[in-house]
Write an enzyme that holds these catalytic residues in place. Structure first.
Site, PDB file in Angstrom:
ATOM      1  N   GLU A   1      49.316  37.663 -23.221  1.00  7.78           N
ATOM      2  CA  GLU A   1      49.430  39.203 -23.323  1.00  7.78           C
ATOM      3  C   GLU A   1      49.267  39.688 -21.735  1.00  7.78           C
ATOM      4  OE1 GLU A   1      47.202  41.853 -25.494  1.00  7.78           O
ATOM      5  OE2 GLU A   1      47.356  40.910 -27.420  1.00  7.78           O
TER       6      GLU A   1
ATOM      7  N   GLU B   1      50.657  52.534 -29.386  1.00  8.27           N
ATOM      8  CA  GLU B   1      49.593  52.632 -30.735  1.00  8.27           C
ATOM      9  C   GLU B   1      48.907  53.968 -30.441  1.00  8.27           C
ATOM     10  OE1 GLU B   1      48.672  48.128 -31.363  1.00  8.27           O
ATOM     11  OE2 GLU B   1      48.235  48.674 -29.131  1.00  8.27           O
TER      12      GLU B   1
ATOM     13  N   LYS C   1      44.746  54.053 -31.405  1.00  8.95           N
ATOM     14  CA  LYS C   1      43.969  53.277 -30.933  1.00  8.95           C
ATOM     15  C   LYS C   1      43.065  54.089 -30.371  1.00  8.95           C
ATOM     16  CE  LYS C   1      44.439  48.834 -28.448  1.00  8.95           C
ATOM     17  NZ  LYS C   1      45.628  47.948 -27.643  1.00  8.95           N
TER      18      LYS C   1
ATOM     19  N   GLU D   1      45.448  53.209 -23.401  1.00 10.29           N
ATOM     20  CA  GLU D   1      45.403  52.408 -24.491  1.00 10.29           C
ATOM     21  C   GLU D   1      46.556  52.437 -25.524  1.00 10.29           C
ATOM     22  OE1 GLU D   1      43.615  49.643 -24.962  1.00 10.29           O
ATOM     23  OE2 GLU D   1      42.120  49.765 -23.896  1.00 10.29           O
TER      24      GLU D   1
END
Length: 394
Positions: free
Chosen positions: A194, A248, A251, A257
């Protein structure tokens, strides 16, 4: 489109996979084999997520046994050549990462967990996978150009080697390589599991923004696929996966994030990371390493060129589990004729005796690595030849 898929075993299941070969086989049969048979290009099984970075002793001790059991399960389904077993790790596995030449794994984890892990990866030809995020290494605006590949040839010099770094991602990958080399595993391949950059963040988060996200991802794709390599790993390409397709919003943590996505929920792009342009203008999005992989080296539990070792059941091994071991080996295409009725090793007709032959056959056919004799902790390596009469275990 030729897309490769990595399947992850959730952290919650890692202990069960580690404790039971049978469970690992069932998980592969249910979660991997049907998709591979249907034509899905399953490239790897990844065990857990950031296991080494979590202060969970149970997960740590289960990581390598789980990988070994999954590898055995893939062998049973003849998928071991197509699908490798590995795990993705954050840079939290390193105790020191700067300068790259001084990098080392966290003390206590290096010998107990990381070294056996690297031994497994080397023996099976699987890569060490790392989640690398230069964004989270930023401490001031002055470091932003270095993180975004905007530094000129002068770069930053590693005093230990004299090598010059022109971007933070190279420095992170070379830090991982140095730490692996320090343990004797500099030949194990490194893959970027990633990397990415948030397109939005809190006011105090340095560098978060659409322009920076686009620059970072485009430059990372170009650079890792260019064949230039890194200062310590020159003249090679790297496989890389960009995180992530979508935001997301549930999250935890700061706003950054939530905002690593390349696309909105309606599939409209948030920005162009280079994947919406003609491929020849940005280089390969994902490129495998071009040099041939080194031949697997035996680990500490394997026999050397002059040694002789065998695998036999432990005295206290349960008969039902030993029968599972026999079914696993003999159902995987290996020649178990000698322990069939009339075979030279059929007598004595006991599960313990037949398991000894089958487990040793598997052990010797797969390189004589210690983990090939584990069988869920029911096997042990011995230097005493268990052959008898016309039943030759060698």
């Amino acid at each position: 489109m030729g897309l490769a898929v990595d399947v992850t075993v959730p952290n919650a299941l890692v202990p069960r996979v580690a404790d039971s070969v049978a469970f690992a086989r069932q998980w592969v049969r249910d979660s991997v084999a049907p998709h591979a048979a249907a034509g899905t290009n399953v490239s790897r099984i990844l065990v857990g997520r950031d296991v080494i970075s979590q202060a969970n002793r149970t997960l740590l001790l289960c990581l390598v046994p789980a990988m070994q059991n999954l590898h055995a399960a893939l062998l049973a389904t003849s998928l071991h050549r197509r699908i490798k077993v590995s795990a993705a790790h954050s840079l939290g596995v390193l105790a020191v990462s700067t300068p790259p030449s001084a990098a080392r794994f966290r003390e206590g984890y290096d010998a107990a967990v990381v070294k056996p892990l690297l031994g497994f990866l080397r023996a099976t030809g699987a890569p060490f996978m790392v989640n690398a995020y230069p964004f989270y290494g930023l401490t001031s605006d002055a470091e932003l150009d270095f993180a975004l590949f905007r530094v000129g040839a002068e770069g930053v010099t590693d005093a230990g080697t004299g090598l010059v770094y022109t971007n933070a991602l190279d420095a992170q990958l070379d830090a991982v390589h140095s730490a692996m080399k320090r343990l004797g595993f500099g030949d194990v391949d490194v893959v970027v599991a990633e990397t990415g950059w948030p397109w939005a963040g809190e006011d105090w988060e340095i560098g978060a923004g659409v322009d920076h996200a686009g620059d970072y991802n485009r430059n990372a794709i170009r650079h890792l696929g260019s064949g230039v390599g890194t200062p310590l790993m020159p003249n090679r390409t790297f496989e890389v996966s960009i995180f992530s397709l979508f935001d997301e919003n549930l999250k935890p943590g700061p706003m950054s994030e939530h905002h690593f996505g390349l696309f909105h929920a309606d599939m409209t792009p948030i920005y162009d990371a280079g994947i919406l342009t003609a491929p020849e203008s940005v280089g390969p999005v994902s490129a495998k390493v071009t040099p041939a992989a080194p031949a697997p080296a035996p680990d500490a539990g394997a026999a050397d060129s002059g040694g002789r070792q065998w695998c036999v059941p432990t005295p206290a091994a349960d008969a039902a589990v030993l029968q599972e071991n026999i079914d696993f080996v003999c159902g995987g295409g290996m020649d178990c004729g000698p322990i069939r009725p009339g075979g030279r090793c059929y007598e004595p007709d006991t599960v313990q005796a037949h398991a000894a032959y089958a487990m040793n056959l598997y052990f010797r056919s797969n390189g004589q690595h210690a983990f090939d004799c584990d069988f869920g902790r029911t096997g042990v390596v011995t230097t005493v030849d268990p052959s008898f009469g016309s039943c030759n275990f060698t």
